[in-house]
Design a protein around this motif. Sequence first.
Motif, PDB file in Angstrom:
ATOM      1  N   ALA A  42       0.837  -1.204   0.000  1.00 50.27           N
ATOM      2  CA  ALA A  42       0.000   0.000   0.000  1.00 50.27           C
ATOM      3  C   ALA A  42       0.873   1.256   0.000  1.00 50.27           C
ATOM      4  N   THR A  43       1.936   1.251   0.804  1.00 48.75           N
ATOM      5  CA  THR A  43       2.841   2.398   0.857  1.00 48.75           C
ATOM      6  C   THR A  43       3.515   2.626  -0.488  1.00 48.75           C
ATOM      7  N   LEU A  44       3.951   1.543  -1.115  1.00 46.39           N
ATOM      8  CA  LEU A  44       4.657   1.650  -2.394  1.00 46.39           C
ATOM      9  C   LEU A  44       3.718   1.834  -3.588  1.00 46.39           C
ATOM     10  N   GLY A  45       2.476   1.444  -3.415  1.00 46.98           N
ATOM     11  CA  GLY A  45       1.545   1.493  -4.543  1.00 46.98           C
ATOM     12  C   GLY A  45       1.916   0.459  -5.596  1.00 46.98           C
ATOM     13  N   ALA A  46       2.487  -0.656  -5.153  1.00 51.29           N
ATOM     14  CA  ALA A  46       2.898  -1.717  -6.074  1.00 51.29           C
ATOM     15  C   ALA A  46       2.777  -3.060  -5.362  1.00 51.29           C
ATOM     16  N   ARG A  47       2.349  -4.074  -6.104  1.00 51.42           N
ATOM     17  CA  ARG A  47       2.251  -5.421  -5.565  1.00 51.42           C
ATOM     18  C   ARG A  47       3.652  -6.039  -5.568  1.00 51.42           C
ATOM     19  N   LEU A  48       4.084  -6.583  -4.428  1.00 53.88           N
ATOM     20  CA  LEU A  48       5.415  -7.188  -4.321  1.00 53.88           C
ATOM     21  C   LEU A  48       5.387  -8.693  -4.554  1.00 53.88           C
ATOM     22  N   PHE A  49       4.278  -9.327  -4.189  1.00 53.31           N
ATOM     23  CA  PHE A  49       4.172 -10.775  -4.326  1.00 53.31           C
ATOM     24  C   PHE A  49       2.809 -11.148  -4.873  1.00 53.31           C
ATOM     25  N   ASP A  50       2.792 -12.109  -5.767  1.00 53.95           N
ATOM     26  CA  ASP A  50       1.544 -12.736  -6.178  1.00 53.95           C
ATOM     27  C   ASP A  50       1.301 -13.867  -5.196  1.00 53.95           C
ATOM     28  N   ARG A  51       0.141 -13.845  -4.563  1.00 59.04           N
ATOM     29  CA  ARG A  51      -0.180 -14.846  -3.551  1.00 59.04           C
ATOM     30  C   ARG A  51      -1.071 -15.929  -4.157  1.00 59.04           C
ATOM     31  N   SER A  52      -0.798 -17.164  -3.775  1.00 60.92           N
ATOM     32  CA  SER A  52      -1.628 -18.285  -4.219  1.00 60.92           C
ATOM     33  C   SER A  52      -1.647 -19.317  -3.092  1.00 60.92           C
ATOM     34  N   PRO A  53      -2.515 -20.334  -3.200  1.00 65.84           N
ATOM     35  CA  PRO A  53      -2.533 -21.372  -2.158  1.00 65.84           C
ATOM     36  C   PRO A  53      -1.183 -22.092  -2.010  1.00 65.84           C
ATOM     37  N   ARG A  54      -0.364 -22.064  -3.046  1.00 71.74           N
ATOM     38  CA  ARG A  54       0.939 -22.733  -2.993  1.00 71.74           C
ATOM     39  C   ARG A  54       2.041 -21.836  -2.438  1.00 71.74           C
ATOM     40  N   GLY A  55       1.752 -20.571  -2.173  1.00 73.01           N
ATOM     41  CA  GLY A  55       2.764 -19.668  -1.638  1.00 73.01           C
ATOM     42  C   GLY A  55       2.771 -18.318  -2.326  1.00 73.01           C
ATOM     43  N   VAL A  56       3.953 -17.714  -2.372  1.00 77.90           N
ATOM     44  CA  VAL A  56       4.091 -16.388  -2.968  1.00 77.90           C
ATOM     45  C   VAL A  56       5.123 -16.427  -4.092  1.00 77.90           C
ATOM     46  N   THR A  57       4.912 -15.562  -5.065  1.00 77.00           N
ATOM     47  CA  THR A  57       5.852 -15.412  -6.174  1.00 77.00           C
ATOM     48  C   THR A  57       6.222 -13.936  -6.262  1.00 77.00           C
ATOM     49  N   PRO A  58       7.501 -13.611  -6.190  1.00 80.50           N
ATOM     50  CA  PRO A  58       7.916 -12.207  -6.277  1.00 80.50           C
ATOM     51  C   PRO A  58       7.536 -11.605  -7.637  1.00 80.50           C
ATOM     52  N   THR A  59       7.116 -10.363  -7.592  1.00 75.04           N
ATOM     53  CA  THR A  59       6.786  -9.627  -8.809  1.00 75.04           C
ATOM     54  C   THR A  59       8.016  -8.846  -9.269  1.00 75.04           C
ATOM     55  N   PRO A  60       7.961  -8.252 -10.461  1.00 77.41           N
ATOM     56  CA  PRO A  60       9.075  -7.393 -10.887  1.00 77.41           C
ATOM     57  C   PRO A  60       9.367  -6.264  -9.896  1.00 77.41           C
TER      58      PRO A  60
END
Length: 142
Positions: A42-60
């Motif tokens: 929220a502070t950055l205004g950018a998504r850092l991780f894609d969340r899924s039931p298997r865990g997280v994946t870092p975004t660009p």
Amino acid sequence: MLNSDELRLFLAVMREGNMLAAARRVGVDHSTVARRLTNMEATLGARLFDRSPRGVTPTPAAFALVSHAERIESELLAAMSSVAGRDREVEGTVRLATPEAFASHLIAPRVAELRERHPRLTLELASESKAPACRGGRRRSP
């Protein structure tokens, strides 16, 4: 503005690959990691991780942030290292006046160990062969 706790949690997730392992690594609850990451995003205004039931994946955005976060972490660790323990460091001069026997048999043999433990401490040993005069006490009548 980001804070160091958020960056520490972000780096833990990047290094561990999931929030549960990151939470264990830093000693907080899994929900705390998720909440702090949401605040960071929220502070950055950018998504850092894609969340899924298997865990997280870092975004660009996460990959863009990681090198900055590591430099900040490194600087914080260096700052802590350069300051930590300064108030506990023993330094200065201590003058010890003691009877000669006490100085030569108990104190002198341990001076090397004292210097090793407290290199900024200077010990001045003043020993006398006569007993110190009694001060301030009452004298007994013969």
